[in-house]
Design an enzyme around this catalytic site. Structure first.
Site, PDB file in Angstrom:
ATOM      1  N   ARG A  61      30.902  24.321  70.986  1.00  0.00           N
ATOM      2  CA  ARG A  61      30.882  22.975  71.561  1.00  0.00           C
ATOM      3  C   ARG A  61      31.218  23.022  73.052  1.00  0.00           C
ATOM      4  O   ARG A  61      30.654  22.288  73.859  1.00  0.00           O
ATOM      5  CB  ARG A  61      31.894  22.110  70.808  1.00  0.00           C
ATOM      6  CG  ARG A  61      31.904  20.688  71.252  1.00  0.00           C
ATOM      7  CD  ARG A  61      32.605  19.803  70.223  1.00  0.00           C
ATOM      8  NE  ARG A  61      32.675  18.443  70.688  1.00  0.00           N
ATOM      9  CZ  ARG A  61      33.815  17.778  70.900  1.00  0.00           C
ATOM     10  NH1 ARG A  61      34.972  18.360  70.645  1.00  0.00           N
ATOM     11  NH2 ARG A  61      33.789  16.550  71.340  1.00  0.00           N
ATOM     12  N   HIS A  65      29.093  21.412  76.147  1.00  0.00           N
ATOM     13  CA  HIS A  65      29.660  20.504  77.153  1.00  0.00           C
ATOM     14  C   HIS A  65      29.566  21.109  78.549  1.00  0.00           C
ATOM     15  O   HIS A  65      29.381  20.395  79.532  1.00  0.00           O
ATOM     16  CB  HIS A  65      31.116  20.164  76.816  1.00  0.00           C
ATOM     17  CG  HIS A  65      31.246  19.176  75.700  1.00  0.00           C
ATOM     18  ND1 HIS A  65      32.324  18.352  75.538  1.00  0.00           N
ATOM     19  CD2 HIS A  65      30.410  18.873  74.681  1.00  0.00           C
ATOM     20  CE1 HIS A  65      32.146  17.579  74.468  1.00  0.00           C
ATOM     21  NE2 HIS A  65      31.004  17.895  73.927  1.00  0.00           N
ATOM     22  N   ASP A  66      29.681  22.424  78.640  1.00  0.00           N
ATOM     23  CA  ASP A  66      29.544  23.063  79.944  1.00  0.00           C
ATOM     24  C   ASP A  66      28.122  22.872  80.471  1.00  0.00           C
ATOM     25  O   ASP A  66      27.910  22.425  81.597  1.00  0.00           O
ATOM     26  CB  ASP A  66      29.886  24.559  79.834  1.00  0.00           C
ATOM     27  CG  ASP A  66      29.928  25.231  81.206  1.00  0.00           C
ATOM     28  OD1 ASP A  66      30.286  24.532  82.184  1.00  0.00           O
ATOM     29  OD2 ASP A  66      29.608  26.423  81.298  1.00  0.00           O
ATOM     30  N   VAL A  69      26.875  19.390  81.937  1.00  0.00           N
ATOM     31  CA  VAL A  69      27.428  18.843  83.174  1.00  0.00           C
ATOM     32  C   VAL A  69      27.274  19.888  84.273  1.00  0.00           C
ATOM     33  O   VAL A  69      27.897  20.940  84.209  1.00  0.00           O
ATOM     34  CB  VAL A  69      28.914  18.466  83.003  1.00  0.00           C
ATOM     35  CG1 VAL A  69      29.393  17.680  84.213  1.00  0.00           C
ATOM     36  CG2 VAL A  69      29.131  17.657  81.731  1.00  0.00           C
ATOM     37  N   ASN A  93      35.483  15.078  75.690  1.00  0.00           N
ATOM     38  CA  ASN A  93      36.137  16.389  75.572  1.00  0.00           C
ATOM     39  C   ASN A  93      37.150  16.386  74.435  1.00  0.00           C
ATOM     40  O   ASN A  93      37.731  17.415  74.126  1.00  0.00           O
ATOM     41  CB  ASN A  93      36.856  16.756  76.869  1.00  0.00           C
ATOM     42  CG  ASN A  93      38.202  16.071  76.985  1.00  0.00           C
ATOM     43  OD1 ASN A  93      38.674  15.457  76.041  1.00  0.00           O
ATOM     44  ND2 ASN A  93      38.814  16.170  78.130  1.00  0.00           N
ATOM     45  N   HIS A 191      26.671  20.754  63.954  1.00  0.00           N
ATOM     46  CA  HIS A 191      27.659  19.975  63.206  1.00  0.00           C
ATOM     47  C   HIS A 191      27.756  20.419  61.747  1.00  0.00           C
ATOM     48  O   HIS A 191      28.471  19.800  60.963  1.00  0.00           O
ATOM     49  CB  HIS A 191      27.346  18.476  63.313  1.00  0.00           C
ATOM     50  CG  HIS A 191      27.618  17.918  64.697  1.00  0.00           C
ATOM     51  ND1 HIS A 191      27.269  16.645  65.084  1.00  0.00           N
ATOM     52  CD2 HIS A 191      28.218  18.480  65.778  1.00  0.00           C
ATOM     53  CE1 HIS A 191      27.644  16.446  66.348  1.00  0.00           C
ATOM     54  NE2 HIS A 191      28.210  17.550  66.797  1.00  0.00           N
ATOM     55  N   SER A 247      31.464  22.936  53.283  1.00  0.00           N
ATOM     56  CA  SER A 247      31.030  24.196  53.908  1.00  0.00           C
ATOM     57  C   SER A 247      31.177  24.112  55.429  1.00  0.00           C
ATOM     58  O   SER A 247      30.295  24.527  56.165  1.00  0.00           O
ATOM     59  CB  SER A 247      29.585  24.536  53.518  1.00  0.00           C
ATOM     60  OG  SER A 247      28.674  23.645  54.111  1.00  0.00           O
TER      61      SER A 247
HETATM   62  C1  HEM Z   1      23.663  15.259  69.882  1.00  0.00           C
HETATM   63  C2  HEM Z   1      24.707  14.849  70.544  1.00  0.00           C
HETATM   64  C3  HEM Z   1      26.108  15.216  70.147  1.00  0.00           C
HETATM   65  C4  HEM Z   1      27.140  14.356  70.002  1.00  0.00           C
HETATM   66  C5  HEM Z   1      27.116  12.859  70.239  1.00  0.00           C
HETATM   67  C6  HEM Z   1      28.275  15.122  69.567  1.00  0.00           C
HETATM   68  C7  HEM Z   1      29.527  14.595  69.337  1.00  0.00           C
HETATM   69  C8  HEM Z   1      30.573  15.274  68.772  1.00  0.00           C
HETATM   70  C9  HEM Z   1      31.853  14.706  68.442  1.00  0.00           C
HETATM   71  C10 HEM Z   1      32.267  13.266  68.712  1.00  0.00           C
HETATM   72  C11 HEM Z   1      32.587  15.660  67.838  1.00  0.00           C
HETATM   73  C12 HEM Z   1      33.990  15.524  67.249  1.00  0.00           C
HETATM   74  C13 HEM Z   1      35.045  15.410  68.305  1.00  0.00           C
HETATM   75  C14 HEM Z   1      36.340  14.990  67.673  1.00  0.00           C
HETATM   76  O1  HEM Z   1      36.428  13.833  67.251  1.00  0.00           O
HETATM   77  O2  HEM Z   1      37.259  15.817  67.576  1.00  0.00           O
HETATM   78  C15 HEM Z   1      31.783  16.842  67.790  1.00  0.00           C
HETATM   79  C16 HEM Z   1      32.185  18.034  67.249  1.00  0.00           C
HETATM   80  C17 HEM Z   1      31.442  19.176  67.330  1.00  0.00           C
HETATM   81  N1  HEM Z   1      30.236  19.340  67.980  1.00  0.00           N
HETATM   82 FE1  HEM Z   1      29.053  17.880  68.646  1.00  0.00          FE
HETATM   83  N2  HEM Z   1      27.919  16.421  69.455  1.00  0.00           N
HETATM   84  C18 HEM Z   1      26.608  16.540  69.805  1.00  0.00           C
HETATM   85  C19 HEM Z   1      25.881  17.706  69.896  1.00  0.00           C
HETATM   86  C20 HEM Z   1      26.421  18.947  69.704  1.00  0.00           C
HETATM   87  C21 HEM Z   1      25.789  20.184  70.086  1.00  0.00           C
HETATM   88  C22 HEM Z   1      24.466  20.291  70.827  1.00  0.00           C
HETATM   89  C23 HEM Z   1      26.622  21.186  69.687  1.00  0.00           C
HETATM   90  C24 HEM Z   1      26.458  22.658  69.848  1.00  0.00           C
HETATM   91  C25 HEM Z   1      25.309  23.273  69.966  1.00  0.00           C
HETATM   92  C26 HEM Z   1      27.748  20.561  69.042  1.00  0.00           C
HETATM   93  C27 HEM Z   1      28.773  21.233  68.424  1.00  0.00           C
HETATM   94  C28 HEM Z   1      29.870  20.634  67.861  1.00  0.00           C
HETATM   95  C29 HEM Z   1      30.836  21.347  67.048  1.00  0.00           C
HETATM   96  C30 HEM Z   1      30.745  22.790  66.621  1.00  0.00           C
HETATM   97  C31 HEM Z   1      31.846  20.430  66.734  1.00  0.00           C
HETATM   98  C32 HEM Z   1      33.130  20.691  65.938  1.00  0.00           C
HETATM   99  C33 HEM Z   1      34.251  21.034  66.905  1.00  0.00           C
HETATM  100  C34 HEM Z   1      35.572  21.397  66.238  1.00  0.00           C
HETATM  101  O3  HEM Z   1      35.602  21.742  65.056  1.00  0.00           O
HETATM  102  O4  HEM Z   1      36.586  21.352  66.950  1.00  0.00           O
HETATM  103  N3  HEM Z   1      27.608  19.209  69.101  1.00  0.00           N
HETATM  104  N4  HEM Z   1      30.557  16.581  68.378  1.00  0.00           N
HETATM  105  C1  LIG Z   2      41.680  19.334  76.506  1.00  0.00           C
HETATM  106  C2  LIG Z   2      41.792  18.159  77.377  1.00  0.00           C
HETATM  107  O1  LIG Z   2      41.905  18.279  78.568  1.00  0.00           O
HETATM  108  N1  LIG Z   2      41.723  16.976  76.781  1.00  0.00           N
HETATM  109  C3  LIG Z   2      41.756  15.723  77.506  1.00  0.00           C
HETATM  110  C4  LIG Z   2      40.528  14.929  77.186  1.00  0.00           C
HETATM  111  O2  LIG Z   2      40.562  13.660  77.750  1.00  0.00           O
HETATM  112  C5  LIG Z   2      41.653  12.856  77.357  1.00  0.00           C
HETATM  113  C6  LIG Z   2      41.498  11.501  78.003  1.00  0.00           C
HETATM  114  O3  LIG Z   2      40.367  10.864  77.554  1.00  0.00           O
HETATM  115  C7  LIG Z   2      42.953  13.555  77.745  1.00  0.00           C
HETATM  116  O4  LIG Z   2      44.051  12.781  77.276  1.00  0.00           O
HETATM  117  C8  LIG Z   2      43.005  14.926  77.132  1.00  0.00           C
HETATM  118  O5  LIG Z   2      44.139  15.620  77.559  1.00  0.00           O
END
Ligand code: HEM
Ligand SMILES: CC(=O)N[C@H]1CO[C@H](CO)[C@@H](O)[C@@H]1O
Ligand SMILES: *[C@@H]1O[C@H](CO)[C@@H](O)[C@H](O)[C@H]1NC(C)=O
Ligand SMILES: *[C@@H]1O[C@H](CO)[C@@H](O)[C@H](O)[C@H]1NC(C)=O
Ligand SMILES: *[C@@H]1O[C@H](CO)[C@@H](O)[C@H](O)[C@H]1NC(C)=O
Length: 326
Positions: A61, A65-66, A69, A93, A191, A247
């Site tokens: 992820r 994100h890198d 931007v 983030n 996801h 899973s």
């Molecule tokens: C299509 C648009 C996308 C949106 C709107 C999105 C949004 C999000 C959000 C909101 C989370 C959970 C954050 C949280 O609440 O802790 C998440 C988790 C994640 N996203 Fe996405 N994402 C997108 C695309 C992607 C892409 C392109 C990748 C990688 C190729 C990716 C990989 C992941 C992974 C692996 C997680 C789990 C992170 C963890 O377990 O800490 N996502 N994403």
């Molecule tokens: C890892 C990190 O820097 N998280 C920041 C993400 O942004 C929120 C504000 O929206 C900060 O509170 C977190 O520290």
């Protein structure tokens, strides 16, 4: 060859070098300058991810994100400074983790060959090697990315898709990076691993349109379950939920199975079923063997890893990933 021919050749070379860019990513960019670079990354991942398997998800992820931007330039790693809020501060983030992991790999590489390997390449390599440990595909990571010097919270907010985005927004944000609907569907397949905080989707459970309602696009049985067992209040900001329950550490097709059962967790996941092209990619993936998804995912990752990269003499090779060189 006459002198005008020579001149023409020189002009063509000049255009070739600086126009279309001799400075491109290539496989094994560090083969001469730091031959052990890729092995050092791989060994570190192999040694540490099995003990912390939940880290593979945030590391891929982070790469996403890198790249979204200012291109894949390590800007996601930069810390705030006294007069700048960095990308790290942006809402999307939320729960990005793994900065220490990247720093540790960077330290090993600086010890081996100081000032050679970019933080941007480190993120790209770590993401790939980590995903392989989850049963995900191996993809090509050409290297030679250089690090950026700018990281702004506002740019993260404007470029990284939000879980509340609809299909139009997602298509536009991916399109801005040269990624098409197929890439959107495939990359969202990440996801299949990882977790989310309730706050990324509780709107769908408690107050979808502002009248205390549920999102009709979310399977009601699943919604009831999430409300009863996981996100028990509309304001819960600490509970985490597996995005692919059952899973969430395995890179498989079940993310897409959930989508068609209306069990995708975010609006942005559900949105992939609201467009006919996207729906048809999803059903193709579900019809094919897992190996087909893995191969296609790998190609889209390679493509994402090339987004707006800095090469040649642009940018810098940071000494510390969190700081611009002084
Ligand atoms: C299509 C648009 C996308 C949106 C709107 C999105 C949004 C999000 C959000 C909101 C989370 C959970 C954050 C949280 O609440 O802790 C998440 C988790 C994640 N996203 Fe996405 N994402 C997108 C695309 C992607 C892409 C392109 C990748 C990688 C190729 C990716 C990989 C992941 C992974 C692996 C997680 C789990 C992170 C963890 O377990 O800490 N996502 N994403
Ligand atoms: C890892 C990190 O820097 N998280 C920041 C993400 O942004 C929120 C504000 O929206 C900060 O509170 C977190 O520290
Ligand atoms: C960057 O910020 C993090 C979190 O505030 C901090 O732990 C880390 O030491 C900082 N890195 C550098 C090199 O200053
Ligand atoms: C998608 O969301 C944007 C706001 O982010 C809105 O302007 C647009 O009308 C929505 N599109 C559709 C098709 O619902
Ligand atoms: C739902 O959202 C509306 C509008 O934002 C707000 O006025 C209302 O209090 C919310 N209701 C609940 C149950 O959270």
């Amino acid at each position: 060859m006459g002198s005008s021919g020579c001149l023409l050749l020189a002009v063509m070379c000049f255009l070739g070098l600086f126009g279309s860019g001799l400075a491109q990513l290539k496989m094994g960019f560090y083969d001469q300058s730091c031959p052990k670079a890729e092995t050092i990354v791989l060994n570190y991942v192999k040694e540490h991810i099995p003990n912390a398997p939940s880290l593979a998800a945030p590391l891929i992820r982070m790469h996403f994100h890198d790249c979204f931007v200012r291109g894949c330039d390590g800007s996601v790693l930069l810390n705030d400074t006294s007069n700048n809020q960095a990308e790290k501060d942006a809402f999307p983030n939320l729960s990005i983790r793994g900065f220490d992991f990247v720093d540790k790999v960077k330290n090993l590489l600086e010890a081996e060959c100081p000032g050679i390997v970019s933080c941007a390449d480190i993120i790209s390599l770590i993401a790939r090697d980590s995903i392989v440990t989850t049963g995900g595909p191996y993809w090509k990571v050409p290297t030679g990315r250089r690090d950026g010097t700018i990281s702004r919270v506002s740019e993260a907010l404007n470029n990284i898709p939000s879980p509340f985005n609809n299909f139009t927004d997602l298509q536009r944000l991916f399109g801005n990076k040269g990624l098409n609907i197929k890439d959107l569907v495939l990359l969202s397949g990440a996801h299949t691993i990882g977790v989310s905080h309730c706050s990324s989707f509780t709107n769908r459970l408690y107050n979808f349109t502002g009248v205390g309602d549920q999102d009709p696009a979310l399977d009601s049985e699943y919604a009831a379950n999430l409300k009863a067992r996981k996100c028990t209040t509309p304001t819960d900001s600490t509970t985490i939920v597996e995005m692919d329950p059952g899973s969430h550490r395995t890179f498989d097709l079940s993310y897409y199975t959930l989508l068609v059962k209306r069990r995708g967790l975010f609006d942005s996941d559900a949105a992939l079923t609201t467009n006919s092209d996207s729906r048809s990619f999803i059903s193709q993936l579900l019809q094919g063997p897992l190996s087909n998804f893995l191969a296609e995912f790998a190609l889209s990752m390679e493509k994402m890893g090339r987004v707006d990269v800095k090469t040649g003499s642009s940018g810098q090779i940071r000494k510390q990933c969190a700081l611009v060189n002084s």
